[in-house]
Design an enzyme around this catalytic site. Sequence first.
Site, PDB file in Angstrom:
ATOM      1  N   LYS A 115       0.873  -1.192   0.000  1.00 55.68           N
ATOM      2  CA  LYS A 115       0.000   0.000   0.000  1.00 55.68           C
ATOM      3  C   LYS A 115       0.902   1.231   0.000  1.00 55.68           C
ATOM      4  CE  LYS A 115      -3.148   3.137   0.803  1.00 55.68           C
ATOM      5  NZ  LYS A 115      -2.177   4.266   0.683  1.00 55.68           N
ATOM      6  N   GLU A 151       7.553  16.664  16.347  1.00 55.54           N
ATOM      7  CA  GLU A 151       8.305  16.371  15.135  1.00 55.54           C
ATOM      8  C   GLU A 151       8.001  17.447  14.100  1.00 55.54           C
ATOM      9  OE1 GLU A 151       9.454  12.423  12.541  1.00 55.54           O
ATOM     10  OE2 GLU A 151       7.424  12.566  13.351  1.00 55.54           O
TER      11      GLU A 151
END
Length: 491
Positions: free
Chosen positions: A183, A390
Amino acid sequence: MAVDVDRLLARVPTGLLIGGQWRDASDNSVYEVENPATGETIATLASGTSEDARAAMDAACEAQAGWAATPARERSDILRRAFDLVQERKEEFATLMTLEMGKPLAESRGEVAYGGEFLRWFSEEAVRDYGRYAPTPEGNLRMLTARKPVGPCLLITPWNFPLAMGTRKVAPAVAAGCTMVLKPARLTPLTSQYFAQTMLDAGLPAGVLNVVSGASASAISNPIMEDPRLRKVSFTGSTPVGKQLMAQAANNVLRTSMELGGNAPFLVFEDADIDAAVEGAMGAKMRNMGEACTAANRFLVHESVAEEFGRKFAEKIGALEVGNGLEPGTTCGPLVEKKAQESVTALVQDATERGARLLVGGKPGQGKGYFFEPTVLADVPRDARVVTEEIFGPVAPIVTFATEDEAYELANATEYGLASYVYTQDQSRMFRASDHLEYGLMGFNAGVISNAAAPFGGVKQSGLGREGGAEGISEYTTTQYIGIKDPYAGQ
């Protein structure tokens, strides 16, 4: 040599790869892929449905027994041919990555070299996946252990390294004898599509690698995760999504490999070679425009050298040429989408509102494309979002420390534990740092350390398992023990 973009895009498969055939989605739905440097649509692909996902899983299961029985040398040869083909097509792969992800063409070429190495490395590892034979300590049995392919796997790759993350998962699965459903990321599927065709061109049998891309990740992953025939899931992406997949994996007790988020510290001690540290910081921060889980997220610099480091780093960052990655001279491309640009803008704004000083950059680009100026921030408060979250963008916050113990405490003050970097000329400090830092990877006087021959992975909420290296193939195998009556027992 420049690649004809239109001809290249016409060669990239736009369907779903199921059982060796490219096909349309079951409901004929499609989705668009855009160039982040221009915002323009560059391709329209079939958008896989849950029905397509189940068909891909059926194909993988049907091919599993035959593929597992294929001699290791044959699997090795396929991987080696794939490596050779990737090298032959390196300009095409590099151009595709720049088109759909945005990184400068030179960086894309670097990813082709890096990603290709996983094919070569695991072509060599495929024939060296040994079991063992030994007597038991009591002498009543002989132990025979065999390494067997774990079985059908679901591989979910991220958008930031569309070739390398594919080869890093597909190559060990092929080497071990596992079949797969891949995927790819919605934002950057073209490289994966072209790579899958390259694997077919290298002789990979139908059904071993199936590819289902689409606009809805859950529509594809959920029915596969629920299938009792699935044996493993490997995911690279955000920690929240990784946690969801781990929860789903628990229902069928799946083998899992999770490479999740990061908040990498870059430690610069008072005895560091500052010029070398700046060069390392450029690689650790600006590779992929900072859109990497291993990217240096926090620059922890000793207070005695913070001014010099910040000044020299800002000069280097400020000299980068921002633009379309296909244009000559570009050294910093766009962020991958509008949402990413908005996220980075909010992080910088939060830091400056809390008192951080802008040394260079700090603003989103104007006009088309999702650009953001490469940015260095000094005097950043330790609770600023740009320190605790992040970043995934070209922003470098500098935080100072006074002692070695304080540096380690700051570095470990996060739930993440993927990559870390240490600059010092003290070899003893290197070992102290490796003992204290709670990270799966550490660069010592080096800003870019990823290598196909090295184990890659994190601790804490940065994931579990290792990809690459001798450890990488074991993630796709299971160990079977056979106890044999010792022929000398009782004599």
